[in-house]
Design an enzyme around this catalytic site. Structure first.
Site, PDB file in Angstrom:
ATOM      1  N   SER A   1     -36.651  22.401  11.064  1.00 13.27           N
ATOM      2  CA  SER A   1     -37.598  22.044  10.012  1.00 13.27           C
ATOM      3  C   SER A   1     -37.314  22.829   8.742  1.00 13.27           C
ATOM      4  O   SER A   1     -36.556  23.795   8.745  1.00 13.27           O
ATOM      5  CB  SER A   1     -39.025  22.327  10.481  1.00 13.27           C
ATOM      6  N   LYS A   2     -37.955  22.401   7.709  1.00 11.47           N
ATOM      7  CA  LYS A   2     -37.820  23.045   6.414  1.00 11.47           C
ATOM      8  C   LYS A   2     -38.134  24.539   6.472  1.00 11.47           C
ATOM      9  O   LYS A   2     -37.461  25.353   5.867  1.00 11.47           O
ATOM     10  CB  LYS A   2     -38.772  22.347   5.440  1.00 11.47           C
ATOM     11  N   ARG A   3     -39.140  24.850   7.250  1.00 13.63           N
ATOM     12  CA  ARG A   3     -39.570  26.243   7.368  1.00 13.63           C
ATOM     13  C   ARG A   3     -38.480  27.144   7.937  1.00 13.63           C
ATOM     14  O   ARG A   3     -38.413  28.321   7.625  1.00 13.63           O
ATOM     15  CB  ARG A   3     -40.798  26.340   8.289  1.00 13.63           C
TER      16      ARG A   3
END
Length: 505
Positions: A257-259
């Site tokens: 994910s982006k995180r």
RNA sequence: GCCUCGUUCGUCUAGGGGUUAGGACGCAUCCCUUUCACGGAUGAAACACGGGUUCGAUUCCCGUACGGGGUACCA
């Protein structure tokens, strides 16, 4: 004729997994002489992000996946932006309605939310729809009245129970679904926009898409898609499906994910994304100092494997070697170490001129006053020891500015006051000598140490510290040759002065 | 929960009824180099578990466990 599409939604940055999906589509198209199409799926107006479309196009260009048709690229099957095709979807939704494969539903999102909260496993399907507010349960007059009053309505796919849907997936083989378990998906939203499912099927059909190569997150809804093709009478020209394994987090559970980018300190996007909001900003592979060829190579091998054990592939070679059949079924963890290795490999094999070009932004950022030829020398000196483009100016700082600090640990180990006069004589000898190549300089040095009766190992580290400040880096005389006689002498003198100061202190 | 997909070294993967289970990244050691890298060599490191089928299963079948995805008027 192979016609494939990459169909992202412009909701922000393009995930690296999306880039891989685009890559596989592109490779198949190029290999077969087919077309690669970029379609923008912007049917969710609430999630639209300005600039996202431009970002997608720039990212594709950067990695070298230039579409043949699509938003920004022209083509005969346009428009390629779904928000520009509203009327088309409406038309087919009405057709499904007429054919009895769809129906109006008046339930509000809030009502359905309540239902889901009240009833465990609530699904809008053949078992529940008769108890809900739709044109199947209501009388014709009631429906007509509701529509005339302009009560918000959606159009849902009517799924007949008792059907078996069999999908032949190019990667996974046969996948089966029972229609009884499928929900009556919304096809046309109350705002008149289609959902992904309707738009996707209509566009793939109209754009004559032959292969749908997409992420595994779409496998479940493929059953609905098949039913849609059937309902529209397009089953005989339905594209073949290939569902790609997902890219997973480097550690822990779930997909990348982006995180994770922020969490682990590496890029998960092709290009950086600027935003006023801190949490929306993201680093890109490009800005992290990656070559696009390296990113492509890394991504290609994340879930796919060639016939042999080759690892380094140019785009041309990938086009030759690629095959959907060799794609893995299981998800692949994102391995940043491997990505770095690819980058290093690509930097090593990139010519100095190109590397010099790539260094410019970083050189300018530091306001270093150097010429192109000098950067090519820097490239030659450093390319075997860097991982990222900015390492040339970061690790090779001493090639651009005078040495401000010395590695004191190494210095205290190597410096002896008895060497001061020798060092001094070396400066004199160096100054007197002709400015030669690194090899010639080394010859002079060897003759010098022999004559002085000192070991090269006593002097060499000191020269290195004088020129670079650090014990790491290219050969001392290569460095001296690149720096030039004047600068080298300056640094030697500075160093001697520094050492003598330390001693007296 | 339900549907669906998956599971070979830490990671990416090859392989496939009988193999010393192969490669790559990373890691370790050594060589090269009076630096750091590059390069070369070597090493540690894997078939999730339980039942079948079979002379033989890591490979085929069935379970279990674990993991992914879906289950929205998001894509």
């Amino acid at each position: 004729m192979v016609r494939v599409r990459f169909a992202p939604s412009p909701t922000g940055t393009l995930h690296i997994g999306g880039v891989r999906t685009a890559l596989y589509n592109y490779l198949l198209a190029r290999q077969t002489g087919g077309q690669f199409i970029l379609r923008i799926e912007d049917t969710d107006q609430t999630r639209f992000v300005p600039g996202a479309e431009e970002y997608i196009i720039e990212a594709l260009r950067w990695v070298g996946l230039v579409p043949d048709e699509g938003v920004g690229f022209g083509g005969e099957y346009g428009p390629y932006r779904q928000s520009d095709r509203k009327a088309i979807y409406h038309q087919y939704a009405m057709e499904l309605l007429e054919r009895g494969h769809a129906y109006y539903a008046f339930d509000t999102p809030e009502e359905l939310e309540t239902k889901r909260a009240e009833i465990e496993n609530f699904t809008y399907n053949c078992h529940t729809r008769n108890g809900l507010r739709n044109s199947l349960a209501l009388s014709e007059a009631e429906v007509k009245a509701l529509l005339e009053q302009g009560v918000p309505a959606v159009i849902r796919l009517k799924i007949e129970p008792g059907q078996r849907i069999v999908i032949q997936d190019l990667i996974r083989g046969e996948v089966q679904f029972q229609s009884d378990l499928l929900d009556d998906k919304v096809l046309l939203k109350a705002d008149g926009m289609p959902t992904y499912h309707l738009a996707n099927i209509v566009d793939d059909h109209l754009m004559k898409i032959s292969h749908v190569i997409r992420g595994e997150e779409w496998l479940s809804s493929t059953a609905h898609h098949v039913l849609l093709y059937r309902g529209l009478g397009w089953e005989d020209t339905m594209p073949v499906f290939a569902h790609l394994p997902l890219i997973l987090k480097p550690v822990g559970d779930g997909k990348l994910s982006k995180r994770d980018g922020a969490k682990f300190g590496f890029p998960v996007f092709p290009l950086s994304w600027d935003s006023e909001k801190e949490e929306e900003r993201a680093m890109g592979f490009r800005e992290a100092g990656f070559l696009p060829e390296a990113v492509v190579n890394f991504l290609a091998l994340l879930g796919w494997h060639p016939e042999d054990e080759q690892e380094i592939f140019s785009m041309e070679q990938l086009i030759q070697a690629f095959s959907l059949e060799k794609i893995n079924k299981g998800g692949a963890r994102f391995d940043y170490e491997k990505a770095k290795w690819f980058n290093q490999k690509y930097i090593q094999s990139t010519d100095n001129k190109t590397l010099a070009q790539l260094m410019w932004p970083y050189v300018k950022a530091h306001e270093y006053d150097v010429c192109e030829e000098y950067l090519e020398q820097v490239a030659a000196l450093m390319k075997e020891r860097v991982t990222f483009i900015q390492d040339f100016v970061g690790q090779g700082q001493y090639l651009f500015e005078t040495v401000a600090t010395y590695d004191m640990e190494a210095l205290s180990k190597k410096w002896k006051s008895s060497l001061a006069p020798v060092f001094e004589r070396w400066i004199a000898a160096y100054e007197a000598a002709q400015e030669g190549t690194s090899i010639e300089q080394e010859e002079v040095f060897k003759a010098f140490v022999a004559e002085q009766g000192v070991k090269p190992g006593e002097m060499l580290p000191l020269l290195r510290l004088a020129l670079a400040g650090t014990m790491k880096g290219p050969g001392v005389f290569e460095l001296a040759a690149t720096l030039g006689k004047e600068e080298t002498l300056l640094r030697l003198n500075n160093f001697l002065k520094f050492c003598l100061t330390i001693e007296t202190a």
